[in-house]
Write a protein that holds these residues in place. Structure first.
Motif, short mmCIF file in Angstrom:
data_model
loop_
_atom_site.label_atom_id
_atom_site.label_comp_id
_atom_site.label_asym_id
_atom_site.label_seq_id
_atom_site.Cartn_x
_atom_site.Cartn_y
_atom_site.Cartn_z
N ILE A 107 0.83 -1.20 0.00
CA ILE A 107 0.00 0.00 0.00
C ILE A 107 0.87 1.25 0.00
O ILE A 107 0.61 2.21 -0.74
CB ILE A 107 -0.96 -0.01 1.21
CG1 ILE A 107 -2.00 -1.14 1.04
CG2 ILE A 107 -1.65 1.34 1.37
CD1 ILE A 107 -2.88 -1.35 2.25
N ASN A 108 1.91 1.25 0.81
CA ASN A 108 2.78 2.42 0.87
C ASN A 108 3.53 2.66 -0.43
O ASN A 108 3.85 3.80 -0.77
CB ASN A 108 3.77 2.27 2.03
CG ASN A 108 3.17 2.68 3.36
OD1 ASN A 108 2.53 3.73 3.46
ND2 ASN A 108 3.36 1.87 4.39
N LEU A 109 3.81 1.60 -1.18
CA LEU A 109 4.46 1.75 -2.48
C LEU A 109 3.53 2.38 -3.51
O LEU A 109 3.98 2.97 -4.49
CB LEU A 109 4.96 0.39 -2.99
CG LEU A 109 6.19 -0.17 -2.28
CD1 LEU A 109 6.47 -1.61 -2.74
CD2 LEU A 109 7.41 0.71 -2.53
N ARG A 110 2.21 2.24 -3.28
CA ARG A 110 1.21 2.80 -4.20
C ARG A 110 0.19 3.61 -3.40
O ARG A 110 -1.01 3.43 -3.52
CB ARG A 110 0.50 1.68 -4.98
CG ARG A 110 1.41 0.88 -5.90
CD ARG A 110 0.62 -0.25 -6.56
NE ARG A 110 -0.53 0.27 -7.30
CZ ARG A 110 -1.68 -0.40 -7.46
NH1 ARG A 110 -1.84 -1.61 -6.90
NH2 ARG A 110 -2.67 0.13 -8.14
N ILE A 111 0.69 4.52 -2.57
CA ILE A 111 -0.18 5.25 -1.65
C ILE A 111 -1.17 6.13 -2.40
O ILE A 111 -2.22 6.51 -1.85
CB ILE A 111 0.66 6.10 -0.67
CG1 ILE A 111 -0.16 6.52 0.57
CG2 ILE A 111 1.27 7.30 -1.36
CD1 ILE A 111 -0.45 5.42 1.52
N SER A 112 -0.89 6.44 -3.68
CA SER A 112 -1.81 7.29 -4.46
C SER A 112 -3.03 6.51 -4.95
O SER A 112 -4.01 7.12 -5.40
CB SER A 112 -1.08 7.88 -5.68
OG SER A 112 -0.61 6.85 -6.53
N HIS A 113 -3.00 5.19 -4.85
CA HIS A 113 -4.16 4.38 -5.27
C HIS A 113 -5.33 4.61 -4.30
O HIS A 113 -5.12 4.75 -3.10
CB HIS A 113 -3.77 2.90 -5.28
CG HIS A 113 -4.87 1.98 -5.68
ND1 HIS A 113 -5.26 1.80 -6.99
CD2 HIS A 113 -5.71 1.19 -4.94
CE1 HIS A 113 -6.26 0.94 -7.04
NE2 HIS A 113 -6.55 0.56 -5.82
N PRO A 114 -6.57 4.64 -4.80
CA PRO A 114 -7.73 4.82 -3.90
C PRO A 114 -8.07 3.53 -3.15
O PRO A 114 -9.05 2.86 -3.42
CB PRO A 114 -8.85 5.23 -4.87
CG PRO A 114 -8.47 4.60 -6.17
CD PRO A 114 -6.96 4.66 -6.24
#
Length: 260
Positions: free
Chosen positions: A160-167
């Motif tokens: 999640i932190n690697l793709r924190i911009s994902h909703p």
């Protein structure tokens, strides 16, 4: 590194240090407690239990012996109190981001010039005693993201932190773990004492501090941490910090201009 191997010989010492952007201080510990107080920039503090981010004019309390690392975002001016853990019986025993009152800030800055050996009953000694009294009044701020202990949640949180911009939603997390949303919710409560949504909001807030300190605009920051509009990001930020991102940046600039 101060008080890493030798012991503090007085109740409290104040130390000033400035760090350039991007500095990383690897894991270490001290033989005394610490209060890191930032006058400008942002410090990310990490232990094996969690992550704390210190924006300007706040501080983080680190008890004696706690292994921690530092990551510097922006040009950081920090004033550190090294405190004998036995100086007061009721000093905090856990890491926490704390508010710094105007009085405590002024006392910390004043104490930088006070030598370790000072006459008993002197003005300098009274300043140190007042700081110790003020440390007992520290108020915790929820600028902290706990780290899970199970490999399953550690991997999930890393993704999640690697793709924190994902909703992100609980359904997304459940799909990644090939389990139910109810199981995800239970695991977060059991390991972190937070809901998935609260953990995500805290993670995004801490990343927001880092983006803003790095010079990103409010719009750039909002998009980078998963908000589709500056207004949605601003609403979250104000509910957590007490001021809008714009006012926060203005306060940070004012604080930096008066930093010593």
């Amino acid at each position: 590194m101060l008080f890493k191997e030798h012991t503090i010989h007085s109740a409290l010492i104040s130390h000033a240090e400035d760090y350039p952007h991007g500095t990383v201080v690897p894991y270490h510990s001290h033989n005394c407690a610490q209060l890191l107080h930032t006058l400008s920039g942002v410090i990310r503090v990490e232990t094996n239990k969690g992550i704390w981010v210190i924006p300007p004019n706040r501080g983080v309390w680190i008890p004696s012996g706690i292994q921690h690392s530092l990551k510097i975002i922006g040009a950081v001016q920090v004033r550190t109190l090294f405190v004998d853990p036995l100086a007061r019986a009721d000093l905090p025993h856990t890491c926490a981001v704390v508010g710094i009152s105007d009085l405590l800030k002024a006392l910390i800055v004043e104490a930088v010039s006070i030598p370790e050996n000072r006459p008993a009953g002197s003005r300098e000694e009274r300043i140190i005693e007042l700081i110790l009294d003020e440390l007992r009044r520290l108020k915790n701020i929820a600028f902290h993201v706990p780290i899970p202990h199970s490999e399953t949640l550690v991997r999930l949180c890393q993704q999640i932190n690697l793709r924190i911009s994902h909703p992100w939603t609980t359904a997304d997390a459940a799909a990644l773990l090939n389990t139910s949303e109810r199981t995800v919710a239970r695991q977060f409560q059991q390991e972190l004492a937070l809901t998935f949504g609260e953990w995500l909001r805290r993670s995004r807030l801490l990343r927001a501090f880092e983006h803003l300190a790095s010079g990103d605009s409010i719009l750039e920051t909002a998009l980078a941490i998963g908000y589709d509009s500056p207004s949605a990001f601003s609403a979250m930020f104000k509910s957590r910090v007490g001021v809008s991102p714009r006012d926060y940046l203005q306060q940070a600039r004012v604080a930096e201009s008066f930093a010593v």
